[in-house]
Design a protein around this motif. Structure first.
Motif, PDB file in Angstrom:
ATOM      1  N   PRO A  49      60.991 104.289  28.775  1.00 43.38           N
ATOM      2  CA  PRO A  49      60.137 103.292  29.417  1.00 43.38           C
ATOM      3  C   PRO A  49      59.026 102.768  28.532  1.00 43.38           C
ATOM      4  O   PRO A  49      57.870 102.717  28.906  1.00 43.38           O
ATOM      5  CB  PRO A  49      59.580 104.052  30.626  1.00 43.38           C
ATOM      6  CG  PRO A  49      59.545 105.467  30.189  1.00 43.38           C
ATOM      7  CD  PRO A  49      60.742 105.627  29.295  1.00 43.38           C
ATOM      8  N   THR A  50      59.343 102.413  27.285  1.00 47.77           N
ATOM      9  CA  THR A  50      58.349 101.793  26.426  1.00 47.77           C
ATOM     10  C   THR A  50      58.368 100.301  26.664  1.00 47.77           C
ATOM     11  O   THR A  50      59.329  99.756  27.165  1.00 47.77           O
ATOM     12  CB  THR A  50      58.643 102.090  24.948  1.00 47.77           C
ATOM     13  OG1 THR A  50      59.987 101.680  24.659  1.00 47.77           O
ATOM     14  CG2 THR A  50      58.504 103.566  24.649  1.00 47.77           C
ATOM     15  N   VAL A  63      59.494  93.635  35.020  1.00 44.90           N
ATOM     16  CA  VAL A  63      58.914  94.819  35.643  1.00 44.90           C
ATOM     17  C   VAL A  63      58.874  94.587  37.151  1.00 44.90           C
ATOM     18  O   VAL A  63      58.204  93.668  37.628  1.00 44.90           O
ATOM     19  CB  VAL A  63      57.497  95.102  35.124  1.00 44.90           C
ATOM     20  CG1 VAL A  63      56.904  96.327  35.833  1.00 44.90           C
ATOM     21  CG2 VAL A  63      57.515  95.328  33.617  1.00 44.90           C
ATOM     22  N   ALA A  64      59.610  95.396  37.901  1.00 42.87           N
ATOM     23  CA  ALA A  64      59.573  95.342  39.360  1.00 42.87           C
ATOM     24  C   ALA A  64      58.615  96.424  39.839  1.00 42.87           C
ATOM     25  O   ALA A  64      58.786  97.604  39.515  1.00 42.87           O
ATOM     26  CB  ALA A  64      60.969  95.570  39.940  1.00 42.87           C
ATOM     27  N   VAL A  65      57.601  96.022  40.584  1.00 43.45           N
ATOM     28  CA  VAL A  65      56.586  96.969  41.055  1.00 43.45           C
ATOM     29  C   VAL A  65      56.925  97.404  42.477  1.00 43.45           C
ATOM     30  O   VAL A  65      57.120  96.565  43.363  1.00 43.45           O
ATOM     31  CB  VAL A  65      55.186  96.342  41.027  1.00 43.45           C
ATOM     32  CG1 VAL A  65      54.133  97.344  41.499  1.00 43.45           C
ATOM     33  CG2 VAL A  65      54.850  95.846  39.615  1.00 43.45           C
ATOM     34  N   PHE A  66      57.021  98.696  42.677  1.00 40.34           N
ATOM     35  CA  PHE A  66      57.346  99.383  43.927  1.00 40.34           C
ATOM     36  C   PHE A  66      58.861  99.412  44.176  1.00 40.34           C
ATOM     37  O   PHE A  66      59.546  98.395  44.050  1.00 40.34           O
ATOM     38  CB  PHE A  66      56.637  98.766  45.133  1.00 40.34           C
ATOM     39  CG  PHE A  66      55.143  98.776  45.030  1.00 40.34           C
ATOM     40  CD1 PHE A  66      54.460  99.909  44.613  1.00 40.34           C
ATOM     41  CD2 PHE A  66      54.399  97.650  45.349  1.00 40.34           C
ATOM     42  CE1 PHE A  66      53.079  99.921  44.520  1.00 40.34           C
ATOM     43  CE2 PHE A  66      53.015  97.644  45.262  1.00 40.34           C
ATOM     44  CZ  PHE A  66      52.360  98.784  44.835  1.00 40.34           C
ATOM     45  N   ALA A  67      59.340 100.598  44.505  1.00 40.37           N
ATOM     46  CA  ALA A  67      60.758 100.805  44.805  1.00 40.37           C
ATOM     47  C   ALA A  67      61.041 100.287  46.205  1.00 40.37           C
ATOM     48  O   ALA A  67      60.700 100.919  47.198  1.00 40.37           O
ATOM     49  CB  ALA A  67      61.105 102.287  44.696  1.00 40.37           C
ATOM     50  N   ARG A  84      65.411  93.004  30.315  1.00 43.81           N
ATOM     51  CA  ARG A  84      65.284  94.458  30.211  1.00 43.81           C
ATOM     52  C   ARG A  84      64.440  94.909  31.394  1.00 43.81           C
ATOM     53  O   ARG A  84      63.301  94.473  31.549  1.00 43.81           O
ATOM     54  CB  ARG A  84      64.615  94.812  28.889  1.00 43.81           C
ATOM     55  CG  ARG A  84      64.219  96.270  28.718  1.00 43.81           C
ATOM     56  CD  ARG A  84      63.711  96.450  27.288  1.00 43.81           C
ATOM     57  NE  ARG A  84      63.086  97.739  27.120  1.00 43.81           N
ATOM     58  CZ  ARG A  84      61.777  97.930  27.133  1.00 43.81           C
ATOM     59  NH1 ARG A  84      60.968  96.904  27.320  1.00 43.81           N
ATOM     60  NH2 ARG A  84      61.273  99.132  26.959  1.00 43.81           N
ATOM     61  N   GLY A  85      64.980  95.753  32.251  1.00 43.66           N
ATOM     62  CA  GLY A  85      64.313  96.089  33.491  1.00 43.66           C
ATOM     63  C   GLY A  85      63.549  97.395  33.468  1.00 43.66           C
ATOM     64  O   GLY A  85      64.005  98.386  32.900  1.00 43.66           O
ATOM     65  N   PRO A 104      64.504 102.647  33.690  1.00 45.40           N
ATOM     66  CA  PRO A 104      63.341 103.462  33.351  1.00 45.40           C
ATOM     67  C   PRO A 104      62.264 103.351  34.420  1.00 45.40           C
ATOM     68  O   PRO A 104      61.993 102.259  34.926  1.00 45.40           O
ATOM     69  CB  PRO A 104      62.856 102.871  32.028  1.00 45.40           C
ATOM     70  CG  PRO A 104      64.081 102.256  31.431  1.00 45.40           C
ATOM     71  CD  PRO A 104      64.854 101.720  32.591  1.00 45.40           C
ATOM     72  N   LEU A 105      61.650 104.481  34.744  1.00 39.50           N
ATOM     73  CA  LEU A 105      60.626 104.532  35.775  1.00 39.50           C
ATOM     74  C   LEU A 105      59.244 104.706  35.159  1.00 39.50           C
ATOM     75  O   LEU A 105      59.057 105.523  34.253  1.00 39.50           O
ATOM     76  CB  LEU A 105      60.897 105.692  36.736  1.00 39.50           C
ATOM     77  CG  LEU A 105      62.095 105.533  37.677  1.00 39.50           C
ATOM     78  CD1 LEU A 105      62.467 106.869  38.298  1.00 39.50           C
ATOM     79  CD2 LEU A 105      61.791 104.515  38.757  1.00 39.50           C
TER      80      LEU A 105
END
Length: 210
Positions: A49-50, A63-67, A84-85, A104-105
């Motif tokens: 997760p770099t 970047v998706a914020v919150f699952a 790239r997610g 990546p989390l």
């Protein structure tokens, strides 16, 4: 980006988007669970997760914020179109449940987000909303947006103000987001959002005018 999004006037649509109720099943078969990818992303997620430090030339990061149900589809479809997610989820239990997505989390907003990054907040009901957006605004992320009803003031405005974020910075947060295609289910909302991001990146209106 055009200032439209899925129709959040319909409470049932909002409930579906945030996973409170299941989406309607299509006539051809059962719906694919939002927490499980239907297929391996064609441009698979990064091994670690770099962010900016390891970014390849020309790479785009989403970047998706919150699952949330929308986040799962957003990252999967984003990988298919070259993003790239990364999934940002500060809640350990929710993060564990989202691990099956294979992306990546992150537990917090990295401070090295650069202009390759589009960041989308997929749930406006979470108490960590203000902190996530404040930290995102402090980075060099290219685009920051949050889903929500365009007819009501977003809860992030008051949260950010209470955290001392200046009004001009709060105004950088796009809301609503995506193209107005009448999307209601998580997959449709993800498609709307990605289409809007691509239109914005390419300097296009995102409609039927060419």
């Amino acid at each position: 980006m055009t200032e439209h999004t899925h129709d959040h006037d319909d409470d049932s649509a909002c409930a579906v988007a945030h996973g409170a109720v299941a989406p309607p099943r299509p006539a051809t078969g059962p719906a694919t669970p939002a927490t499980e990818p239907a297929a391996t992303p064609t441009t698979g997620p990064a091994a670690t997760p770099t962010t900016g430090a390891a970014r390849a030339a020309g790479e785009r990061t989403l970047v998706a914020v919150f699952a949330s149900p929308v986040a799962g589809y957003l990252l999967r479809y984003g990988a298919d179109v070259g993003f790239r997610g990364l999934l940002l989820e500060p809640d350990e239990a929710r993060a564990a449940g989202a691990a099956a997505l294979g992306f990546p989390l992150l537990a917090a907003v990295p401070d090295d987000l650069d202009d390759s990054v589009d960041l989308v907040v997929t749930d406006h009901h979470r108490p960590q909303l203000g902190v996530m957006l404040r930290d995102a605004l402090a980075t060099k992320a290219r685009w920051i947006g949050i889903m929500g009803n365009p007819h009501h003031a977003g809860p992030h405005v008051e949260m950010l103000a209470e955290l001392g974020v200046p009004a001009e910075e709060i105004a950088r947060v796009h809301r609503p987001i995506g193209l107005n295609i009448g999307s209601r289910t998580p997959p449709e909302i993800a498609i709307s959002t990605l289409a809007g991001l691509l239109a914005d990146r390419n300097g296009r209106p995102g409609g039927f005018e060419f």
